[in-house]
Design a protein around this motif. Structure first.
Motif, PDB file in Angstrom:
ATOM      1  N   THR A  67      15.303  92.524  36.099  1.00 53.41           N
ATOM      2  CA  THR A  67      15.519  91.800  34.841  1.00 53.41           C
ATOM      3  C   THR A  67      16.841  91.034  34.808  1.00 53.41           C
ATOM      4  OG1 THR A  67      16.611  93.659  33.732  1.00 53.41           O
ATOM      5  CG2 THR A  67      14.196  93.561  33.587  1.00 53.41           C
ATOM      6  N   GLY A  68      17.804  91.410  35.669  1.00 52.87           N
ATOM      7  CA  GLY A  68      19.095  90.730  35.624  1.00 52.87           C
ATOM      8  C   GLY A  68      20.118  91.399  36.514  1.00 52.87           C
ATOM      9  N   ALA A  69      21.348  90.875  36.483  1.00 48.64           N
ATOM     10  CA  ALA A  69      22.440  91.391  37.302  1.00 48.64           C
ATOM     11  C   ALA A  69      23.686  91.515  36.437  1.00 48.64           C
ATOM     12  CB  ALA A  69      22.705  90.449  38.477  1.00 48.64           C
ATOM     13  N   ILE A  70      24.624  92.361  36.891  1.00 47.28           N
ATOM     14  CA  ILE A  70      25.883  92.554  36.169  1.00 47.28           C
ATOM     15  C   ILE A  70      26.925  93.025  37.184  1.00 47.28           C
ATOM     16  CG2 ILE A  70      25.374  94.972  35.529  1.00 47.28           C
ATOM     17  CD1 ILE A  70      26.725  94.284  32.763  1.00 47.28           C
ATOM     18  N   VAL A  71      28.194  92.761  36.894  1.00 46.07           N
ATOM     19  CA  VAL A  71      29.268  93.223  37.775  1.00 46.07           C
ATOM     20  C   VAL A  71      29.575  94.675  37.428  1.00 46.07           C
ATOM     21  CG1 VAL A  71      31.687  92.950  38.426  1.00 46.07           C
ATOM     22  CG2 VAL A  71      30.252  90.930  38.096  1.00 46.07           C
ATOM     23  N   PHE A  72      29.576  95.531  38.456  1.00 47.47           N
ATOM     24  CA  PHE A  72      29.916  96.947  38.311  1.00 47.47           C
ATOM     25  C   PHE A  72      31.294  97.158  38.929  1.00 47.47           C
ATOM     26  CE2 PHE A  72      30.265 101.274  39.798  1.00 47.47           C
ATOM     27  CZ  PHE A  72      29.767 102.017  38.741  1.00 47.47           C
ATOM     28  N   THR A  73      32.197  97.803  38.196  1.00 42.76           N
ATOM     29  CA  THR A  73      33.529  98.090  38.717  1.00 42.76           C
ATOM     30  C   THR A  73      33.501  99.482  39.341  1.00 42.76           C
ATOM     31  OG1 THR A  73      34.479  96.758  36.938  1.00 42.76           O
ATOM     32  CG2 THR A  73      35.984  98.186  38.146  1.00 42.76           C
ATOM     33  N   ALA A  74      33.562  99.521  40.682  1.00 45.12           N
ATOM     34  CA  ALA A  74      33.533 100.801  41.401  1.00 45.12           C
ATOM     35  C   ALA A  74      34.963 101.243  41.682  1.00 45.12           C
ATOM     36  CB  ALA A  74      32.765 100.639  42.709  1.00 45.12           C
ATOM     37  N   ARG A  75      35.232 102.538  41.494  1.00 43.61           N
ATOM     38  CA  ARG A  75      36.574 103.079  41.693  1.00 43.61           C
ATOM     39  C   ARG A  75      36.544 104.222  42.701  1.00 43.61           C
ATOM     40  NH1 ARG A  75      39.713 101.155  37.656  1.00 43.61           N
ATOM     41  NH2 ARG A  75      38.612 100.224  35.943  1.00 43.61           N
ATOM     42  N   ASN A  76      37.518 104.219  43.612  1.00 42.58           N
ATOM     43  CA  ASN A  76      37.734 105.280  44.597  1.00 42.58           C
ATOM     44  C   ASN A  76      36.463 105.666  45.364  1.00 42.58           C
ATOM     45  OD1 ASN A  76      40.477 105.270  43.912  1.00 42.58           O
ATOM     46  ND2 ASN A  76      40.079 106.547  42.139  1.00 42.58           N
ATOM     47  N   GLU A  77      35.946 106.913  45.198  1.00 41.33           N
ATOM     48  CA  GLU A  77      34.783 107.353  45.985  1.00 41.33           C
ATOM     49  C   GLU A  77      33.533 106.522  45.665  1.00 41.33           C
ATOM     50  OE1 GLU A  77      36.031 109.910  43.529  1.00 41.33           O
ATOM     51  OE2 GLU A  77      37.718 109.770  44.911  1.00 41.33           O
ATOM     52  N   GLN A  78      33.468 105.947  44.473  1.00 41.44           N
ATOM     53  CA  GLN A  78      32.303 105.133  44.102  1.00 41.44           C
ATOM     54  C   GLN A  78      32.144 103.942  45.040  1.00 41.44           C
ATOM     55  OE1 GLN A  78      33.015 104.002  40.034  1.00 41.44           O
ATOM     56  NE2 GLN A  78      32.606 106.035  39.226  1.00 41.44           N
ATOM     57  N   VAL A  79      33.276 103.435  45.584  1.00 44.23           N
ATOM     58  CA  VAL A  79      33.246 102.272  46.481  1.00 44.23           C
ATOM     59  C   VAL A  79      32.375 102.578  47.702  1.00 44.23           C
ATOM     60  CG1 VAL A  79      34.667 100.755  47.934  1.00 44.23           C
ATOM     61  CG2 VAL A  79      35.484 101.453  45.681  1.00 44.23           C
ATOM     62  N   ASP A  80      32.441 103.820  48.199  1.00 47.31           N
ATOM     63  CA  ASP A  80      31.666 104.207  49.384  1.00 47.31           C
ATOM     64  C   ASP A  80      30.162 104.231  49.119  1.00 47.31           C
ATOM     65  OD1 ASP A  80      34.105 104.547  50.740  1.00 47.31           O
ATOM     66  OD2 ASP A  80      34.273 106.608  50.005  1.00 47.31           O
ATOM     67  N   LEU A  81      29.754 104.547  47.892  1.00 42.58           N
ATOM     68  CA  LEU A  81      28.328 104.614  47.543  1.00 42.58           C
ATOM     69  C   LEU A  81      27.727 103.233  47.308  1.00 42.58           C
ATOM     70  CD1 LEU A  81      28.350 107.620  45.048  1.00 42.58           C
ATOM     71  CD2 LEU A  81      27.141 107.553  47.220  1.00 42.58           C
ATOM     72  N   LEU A  82      28.560 102.298  46.822  1.00 39.64           N
ATOM     73  CA  LEU A  82      28.042 100.988  46.435  1.00 39.64           C
ATOM     74  C   LEU A  82      28.222  99.963  47.551  1.00 39.64           C
ATOM     75  CD1 LEU A  82      29.184 101.842  43.052  1.00 39.64           C
ATOM     76  CD2 LEU A  82      27.100 100.513  43.207  1.00 39.64           C
ATOM     77  N   LYS A  83      27.445 100.131  48.591  1.00 42.24           N
ATOM     78  CA  LYS A  83      27.439  99.187  49.712  1.00 42.24           C
ATOM     79  C   LYS A  83      26.290  98.203  49.497  1.00 42.24           C
ATOM     80  CE  LYS A  83      30.626 101.265  52.273  1.00 42.24           C
ATOM     81  NZ  LYS A  83      31.961 100.877  51.885  1.00 42.24           N
ATOM     82  N   PRO A  84      26.456  96.929  49.893  1.00 45.22           N
ATOM     83  CA  PRO A  84      25.369  95.964  49.713  1.00 45.22           C
ATOM     84  C   PRO A  84      24.065  96.471  50.333  1.00 45.22           C
ATOM     85  CG  PRO A  84      27.378  94.845  50.342  1.00 45.22           C
ATOM     86  CD  PRO A  84      27.664  96.326  50.444  1.00 45.22           C
ATOM     87  N   GLY A  85      22.982  96.339  49.555  1.00 42.09           N
ATOM     88  CA  GLY A  85      21.676  96.783  50.015  1.00 42.09           C
ATOM     89  C   GLY A  85      21.310  98.182  49.544  1.00 42.09           C
TER      90      GLY A  85
END
Length: 140
Positions: A67-85
């Motif tokens: 339905t759409g896209a949005i910018v997610f602000t990832a912090r610290n350990e979250q950066v490791d989970l949010l890899k493209p794809g």
């Protein structure tokens, strides 16, 4: 509603929200999103403030669903989970406002879980973070 001693109360089934239903300054959202891109945000030294021993890692990730896209602000350990794809479930996510536009975030009260890849294609042409909002004071 009474429960027997030692019996756990029934957990509520999560209600999944779609990206296009997100509104400014709301919270408690549970979404399944796919990560389109992740851009690390360089740490900035602020004058007069001592630098922390480990500066926080922050990345701006474009996430979305069909339905759409949005910018997610990832912090610290979250950066490791949010890899493209990657496909993730965001639990108890909230909308922060940054320079008049919406940003999705998960704080210490929420959770990010990796999940099975999904078949949907992210609708990148409906990026909610590109919509600019203006704070309007409503007289009582």
């Amino acid at each position: 509603m009474s429960t027997a001693v030692g019996e756990k109360p029934a957990l509520r089934k999560p209600v999944f929200t779609k990206v296009d239903q997100l509104k400014p300054v709301t919270s408690g959202h549970t979404l399944i999103v796919k990560v389109v891109s992740a851009t690390p945000v360089p740490g900035r030294a602020r004058p007069g403030v001592a630098a922390p021993s480990r500066p926080p890692r922050i990345a701006e990730c474009l996430v979305g669903d069909e339905t759409g896209a949005i910018v997610f602000t990832a912090r610290n350990e979250q950066v490791d989970l949010l890899k493209p794809g990657a496909t993730v479930i965001l639990r108890n996510a909230k909308i922060d406002m940054f320079k008049g536009s919406m940003r999705l975030a998960v704080d210490k009260w929420g959770r990010i879980e990796a999940t099975e890849p999904t078949s949907f294609t992210v609708k990148e042409d409906n990026n909610l973070s590109l919509v600019e909002y203006e704070l309007v004071n409503v007289p009582e």
